[in-house]
Write an enzyme that holds these catalytic residues in place. Structure first.
Site, short mmCIF file in Angstrom:
data_model
loop_
_atom_site.label_atom_id
_atom_site.label_comp_id
_atom_site.label_asym_id
_atom_site.label_seq_id
_atom_site.Cartn_x
_atom_site.Cartn_y
_atom_site.Cartn_z
N ARG A 50 -9.81 0.64 8.64
CA ARG A 50 -9.42 -0.72 9.01
C ARG A 50 -10.51 -1.45 9.77
O ARG A 50 -10.34 -2.61 10.11
CB ARG A 50 -8.19 -0.65 9.93
CG ARG A 50 -6.86 -0.92 9.23
CD ARG A 50 -5.80 -0.75 10.29
NE ARG A 50 -4.59 -1.46 10.04
CZ ARG A 50 -3.54 -0.94 9.41
NH1 ARG A 50 -3.59 0.26 8.91
NH2 ARG A 50 -2.44 -1.66 9.28
N ARG A 89 -0.66 -8.75 13.65
CA ARG A 89 -1.19 -7.81 12.64
C ARG A 89 -2.06 -8.54 11.62
O ARG A 89 -3.11 -8.04 11.21
CB ARG A 89 -0.03 -7.09 11.93
CG ARG A 89 0.53 -5.94 12.75
CD ARG A 89 1.96 -5.64 12.40
NE ARG A 89 2.12 -5.01 11.10
CZ ARG A 89 3.30 -4.91 10.48
NH1 ARG A 89 4.39 -5.37 11.05
NH2 ARG A 89 3.37 -4.31 9.32
N ARG A 132 11.85 -5.53 4.74
CA ARG A 132 11.58 -4.10 4.50
C ARG A 132 12.50 -3.17 5.30
O ARG A 132 12.79 -3.41 6.45
CB ARG A 132 10.13 -3.77 4.88
CG ARG A 132 9.90 -2.25 4.87
CD ARG A 132 8.48 -1.86 5.01
NE ARG A 132 7.80 -2.46 6.14
CZ ARG A 132 6.50 -2.41 6.29
NH1 ARG A 132 5.75 -1.79 5.42
NH2 ARG A 132 5.95 -2.96 7.34
N LYS A 171 0.83 -1.21 0.00
CA LYS A 171 0.00 0.00 0.00
C LYS A 171 0.86 1.26 0.00
O LYS A 171 0.66 2.18 -0.79
CB LYS A 171 -0.94 0.01 1.23
CG LYS A 171 -1.80 -1.23 1.36
CD LYS A 171 -2.72 -1.17 2.56
CE LYS A 171 -2.01 -1.20 3.90
NZ LYS A 171 -1.36 -2.49 4.23
N ARG A 186 11.22 -1.04 11.08
CA ARG A 186 10.13 -0.77 12.02
C ARG A 186 10.11 -1.74 13.19
O ARG A 186 10.38 -2.92 13.03
CB ARG A 186 8.79 -0.84 11.27
CG ARG A 186 8.38 0.50 10.71
CD ARG A 186 7.26 0.42 9.73
NE ARG A 186 6.11 -0.35 10.18
CZ ARG A 186 5.00 -0.47 9.46
NH1 ARG A 186 4.90 0.16 8.30
NH2 ARG A 186 4.00 -1.19 9.90
P1 AP5 Z 1 4.87 -1.65 1.80
O1 AP5 Z 1 4.53 -0.81 0.61
O2 AP5 Z 1 5.63 -1.02 2.92
O3 AP5 Z 1 3.55 -2.40 2.35
P2 AP5 Z 1 2.29 -1.82 3.14
O4 AP5 Z 1 1.08 -2.48 2.59
O5 AP5 Z 1 2.32 -0.34 3.18
O6 AP5 Z 1 2.62 -2.48 4.56
P3 AP5 Z 1 2.56 -1.91 6.04
O7 AP5 Z 1 3.29 -2.93 6.89
O8 AP5 Z 1 3.06 -0.51 6.12
O9 AP5 Z 1 1.09 -2.00 6.32
P4 AP5 Z 1 0.44 -2.07 7.67
O10 AP5 Z 1 -0.95 -1.96 7.25
O11 AP5 Z 1 0.77 -3.22 8.53
O12 AP5 Z 1 1.13 -0.87 8.47
P5 AP5 Z 1 0.60 0.56 8.91
O13 AP5 Z 1 1.76 1.47 8.95
O14 AP5 Z 1 -0.60 0.95 8.12
O15 AP5 Z 1 5.65 -2.94 1.24
C1 AP5 Z 1 6.18 -3.92 2.13
C2 AP5 Z 1 7.55 -4.42 1.59
O16 AP5 Z 1 7.35 -5.15 0.37
C3 AP5 Z 1 8.55 -3.30 1.25
O17 AP5 Z 1 9.82 -3.71 1.60
C4 AP5 Z 1 8.40 -3.12 -0.29
O18 AP5 Z 1 9.60 -2.67 -0.87
C5 AP5 Z 1 8.05 -4.53 -0.73
N1 AP5 Z 1 7.11 -4.58 -1.87
C6 AP5 Z 1 6.04 -3.76 -2.07
N2 AP5 Z 1 5.39 -4.12 -3.21
C7 AP5 Z 1 6.06 -5.19 -3.72
C8 AP5 Z 1 5.88 -6.01 -4.89
N3 AP5 Z 1 4.86 -5.79 -5.73
N4 AP5 Z 1 6.75 -7.02 -5.10
C9 AP5 Z 1 7.78 -7.25 -4.23
N5 AP5 Z 1 8.03 -6.49 -3.12
C10 AP5 Z 1 7.17 -5.48 -2.86
O19 AP5 Z 1 0.09 0.26 10.38
C11 AP5 Z 1 0.97 -0.03 11.44
C12 AP5 Z 1 0.20 -0.11 12.75
O20 AP5 Z 1 -0.43 1.15 13.04
C13 AP5 Z 1 -0.96 -1.12 12.81
O21 AP5 Z 1 -0.52 -2.42 13.14
C14 AP5 Z 1 -1.84 -0.50 13.91
O22 AP5 Z 1 -1.31 -0.75 15.19
C15 AP5 Z 1 -1.71 1.00 13.64
N6 AP5 Z 1 -2.73 1.51 12.70
C16 AP5 Z 1 -2.50 2.08 11.48
N7 AP5 Z 1 -3.65 2.45 10.90
C17 AP5 Z 1 -4.65 2.11 11.76
C18 AP5 Z 1 -6.06 2.23 11.70
N8 AP5 Z 1 -6.68 2.76 10.63
N9 AP5 Z 1 -6.78 1.78 12.76
C19 AP5 Z 1 -6.17 1.24 13.85
N10 AP5 Z 1 -4.83 1.10 13.97
C20 AP5 Z 1 -4.07 1.52 12.92
#
Ligand code: AP5
Ligand code: ZN
Length: 213
Positions: A87, A171, A126, A13, A160
């Site tokens: 979410r 997660r 990552r 994402k 992270r």
């Molecule tokens: P990346 O693009 O970083 O993936 P992502 O989907 O953004 O993954 P996140 O881990 O950031 O998502 P998340 O939802 O767990 O975290 P968030 O910060 O929202 O890609 C991942 C890796 O793969 C990278 O190394 C990239 O280079 C590689 N890659 C990408 N595309 C690829 C491809 N096509 N092929 C190969 N490699 C590829 O949330 C973190 C925490 O915050 C949550 O656990 C929760 O505690 C809290 N939180 C956030 N939002 C909320 C909410 N709305 N409500 C409640 N709690 C929340």
């Protein structure tokens, strides 16, 4: 045009959102990034958020909806990319209400489909540029020069605190219990467009571009 990027942790994402910011001038609203910022603020709220995030649990709806509301009121551009929000069903309802209040609507919900095994590999490899936030991967997207960001030349690379196996398991559990029902919710509304998130980064970008144009 306002869009949601929906998918499990590691689906790509953030990677795709950054591309849309660069090419279309859209505004990325990542609740994960906002919460990581709150974590470093040293406030009571920040401390509570840090504990929940590091364990891989979801932060309360009240907190994240408040953060999004603030941003929606203060930012303007060629549309919003909601990355990691909503979410829960409560967050989805709140987003619809907030957009309606601003006289706006949702254009598309892009569901990024990736299987669980690939997610573990993506999360464990990552790292991110501490200066500009560019997202890299040890195998699939390394920096051209080791330890130096391709985008800004920064040399501080960050991993992270929640990118470990135990927290990733939590997660994923949170995703399947609380977030995946949104797939049915947006499908029923006619807003859902799936893309194969297992393809190469550029191919995923092309699929998203095809949907948006
Ligand atoms: P990346 O693009 O970083 O993936 P992502 O989907 O953004 O993954 P996140 O881990 O950031 O998502 P998340 O939802 O767990 O975290 P968030 O910060 O929202 O890609 C991942 C890796 O793969 C990278 O190394 C990239 O280079 C590689 N890659 C990408 N595309 C690829 C491809 N096509 N092929 C190969 N490699 C590829 O949330 C973190 C925490 O915050 C949550 O656990 C929760 O505690 C809290 N939180 C956030 N939002 C909320 C909410 N709305 N409500 C409640 N709690 C929340
Ligand atoms: Zn950088």
């Amino acid at each position: 045009m306002n869009i949601i990027l929906l998918g499990p942790p590691g689906a790509g994402k953030g990677t795709q959102a950054r591309h849309l910011v660069e090419t279309r001038g859209m505004i990325q609203l990542s609740t994960g990034d906002m919460l990581r910022e709150a974590k470093t603020s040293g406030t009571e709220m920040g401390k509570k958020v840090a504990e929940i995030m590091d364990a891989g649990k979801l932060v309360t709806d009240e907190i994240v909806i408040g953060l999004i509301e603030e941003k929606l009121q203060s930012e303007a551009g060629a549309g919003f990319i909601f990355d990691g929000f909503p979410r829960t069903l409560a967050q989805a309802d709140a987003l619809a209400a907030l957009l309606a209040k601003l006289g706006q609507s949702l254009h598309t919900v892009i569901e990024m489909r990736v299987d669980d095994e690939a997610l573990v590999k993506r999360i464990s490899g990552r790292f991110t540029c501490g200066n500009c936030g560019e997202v890299y991967h040890d195998e699939t997207k390394p920096t051209k020069v080791e330890g130096v960001c391709d985008k800004c030349g920064g040399t501080e690379m960050v991993r992270r605190a929640d990118d470990n196996e135990e927290s990733l398991r939590t997660r994923l559990m949170e995703y399947y219990k609380k977030t995946s029902p949104l797939i049915g919710y947006y499908y029923a509304k006619g807003d859902l467009r799936p893309v194969n998130g297992l393809a190469d980064i550029d191919e995923v970008t092309a699929s998203i571009e095809a949907i948006l144009s």
